[in-house]
Design a protein around this motif. Structure first.
Motif, PDB file in Angstrom:
ATOM      1  N   GLN A 100       0.892  -1.170   0.000  1.00  0.00           N
ATOM      2  CA  GLN A 100       0.000   0.000   0.000  1.00  0.00           C
ATOM      3  C   GLN A 100       0.928   1.217   0.000  1.00  0.00           C
ATOM      4  OE1 GLN A 100      -3.434  -0.073  -0.287  1.00  0.00           O
ATOM      5  NE2 GLN A 100      -3.100  -2.228  -0.715  1.00  0.00           N
ATOM      6  N   CYS A 101       1.269   1.743   1.176  1.00  0.00           N
ATOM      7  CA  CYS A 101       2.228   2.865   1.175  1.00  0.00           C
ATOM      8  C   CYS A 101       3.648   2.368   0.952  1.00  0.00           C
ATOM      9  CB  CYS A 101       2.141   3.655   2.475  1.00  0.00           C
ATOM     10  SG  CYS A 101       3.006   2.881   3.866  1.00  0.00           S
ATOM     11  N   GLY A 102       3.904   1.105   1.328  1.00  0.00           N
ATOM     12  CA  GLY A 102       5.208   0.497   1.070  1.00  0.00           C
ATOM     13  C   GLY A 102       6.256   0.687   2.154  1.00  0.00           C
ATOM     14  N   TYR A 103       5.936   1.465   3.175  1.00  0.00           N
ATOM     15  CA  TYR A 103       6.988   1.794   4.151  1.00  0.00           C
ATOM     16  C   TYR A 103       7.522   0.554   4.873  1.00  0.00           C
ATOM     17  CZ  TYR A 103       9.757   4.754   7.127  1.00  0.00           C
ATOM     18  OH  TYR A 103      10.829   5.356   7.737  1.00  0.00           O
ATOM     19  N   CYS A 104       6.639  -0.393   5.132  1.00  0.00           N
ATOM     20  CA  CYS A 104       7.015  -1.548   5.951  1.00  0.00           C
ATOM     21  C   CYS A 104       7.657  -2.683   5.160  1.00  0.00           C
ATOM     22  CB  CYS A 104       5.767  -2.101   6.628  1.00  0.00           C
ATOM     23  SG  CYS A 104       4.593  -2.811   5.433  1.00  0.00           S
ATOM     24  N   CYS A 136       2.540  -3.299  10.065  1.00  0.00           N
ATOM     25  CA  CYS A 136       2.101  -2.669   8.817  1.00  0.00           C
ATOM     26  C   CYS A 136       0.895  -1.815   9.158  1.00  0.00           C
ATOM     27  CB  CYS A 136       1.740  -3.704   7.752  1.00  0.00           C
ATOM     28  SG  CYS A 136       1.017  -2.925   6.280  1.00  0.00           S
ATOM     29  N   ARG A 137       1.080  -0.531   9.083  1.00  0.00           N
ATOM     30  CA  ARG A 137      -0.018   0.378   9.452  1.00  0.00           C
ATOM     31  C   ARG A 137      -1.119   0.384   8.401  1.00  0.00           C
ATOM     32  NH1 ARG A 137       1.764   4.540  13.389  1.00  0.00           N
ATOM     33  NH2 ARG A 137       0.027   5.758  12.654  1.00  0.00           N
ATOM     34  N   CYS A 138      -0.813  -0.120   7.193  1.00  0.00           N
ATOM     35  CA  CYS A 138      -1.828  -0.157   6.136  1.00  0.00           C
ATOM     36  C   CYS A 138      -2.667  -1.426   6.193  1.00  0.00           C
ATOM     37  CB  CYS A 138      -1.171  -0.035   4.773  1.00  0.00           C
ATOM     38  SG  CYS A 138      -0.294   1.513   4.518  1.00  0.00           S
ATOM     39  N   THR A 140      -1.826  -4.741   5.569  1.00  0.00           N
ATOM     40  CA  THR A 140      -1.658  -5.680   4.448  1.00  0.00           C
ATOM     41  C   THR A 140      -1.340  -7.105   4.917  1.00  0.00           C
ATOM     42  OG1 THR A 140       0.722  -5.247   4.240  1.00  0.00           O
ATOM     43  CG2 THR A 140      -0.761  -3.806   3.001  1.00  0.00           C
TER      44      THR A 140
HETATM   45  S1  FES Z   1       2.124  -1.003   3.326  1.00  0.00           S
HETATM   46 FE1  FES Z   1       1.960   0.850   4.476  1.00  0.00          FE
HETATM   47  S2  FES Z   1       2.821   0.352   6.430  1.00  0.00           S
HETATM   48 FE2  FES Z   1       2.718  -1.515   5.376  1.00  0.00          FE
END
Ligand code: FES
Ligand code: FES
Length: 155
Positions: A100-104, A136-138, A140
């Protein structure tokens, strides 16, 4: 007084001159070597975003002093595979459309890669246990489990 520390990152040899040999490995990778894959999340070994492999072991680089990885072999997400020859987990992440955002992502893939190396065909329970503590805050998580299973099926 500066200290020189040698390490090998993604197959390339580096000798870093640092004022504080106890600086976190994460800071050295990002600040000294300009690497962007290991992320700073919590800085407290609680989220996994900074995970790299040190001599093959998944390691939280935010709490690992540079002095502890002297002469070590460090692998980052960039060293796991290439766009032409991705690691099965990298390919599975794309196929399952995990990010999603990809940060994790860095933390999950680096931790799962170490898990699959040790146990190429883990059960669902072993996957969940092996990934315990990652965040993962999104949300996933279910897609991540699917991607790890898909990657395991490619082995
Ligand atoms: S994809 Fe956004 S924090 Fe995991
Ligand atoms: S930044 Fe290292 S575990 Fe969160």
């Amino acid at each position: 007084m500066t200290t020189q520390i040698h390490l090998v990152v993604d197959g390339k040899s580096h000798t870093l001159s640092v004022d504080d040999p106890n600086m976190p490995l994460l800071y050295a990778l990002r600040g000294e070597l300009g690497m962007s894959n290991p992320h700073f999340g919590c800085g407290l070994a609680q989220c996994g975003a900074c995970t790299v492999h040190v001599n093959g072991q998944a390691t939280r680089s935010c709490v690992t002093p540079l002095s502890a990885v002297k002469d070590a072999k460090v692998t980052t997400l960039a060293g796991l595979g290439t766009p032409e020859h991705p690691h099965p987990l990298q390919a599975a992440y794309v196929e399952e459309q995990v990010p999603q955002c990809g940060y994790c992502i860095n933390g999950w893939i680096m931790t799962a890669a170490a898990l699959l190396k040790e146990n190429p065909h883990p059960t669902d329970e072993q996957i969940r246990k092996g990934l315990t503590g990652l965040k993962c805050r999104c949300g996933t998580h279910m897609a991540i489990i699917r991607a790890v299973k898909r990657a395991a099926s490619m082995a």
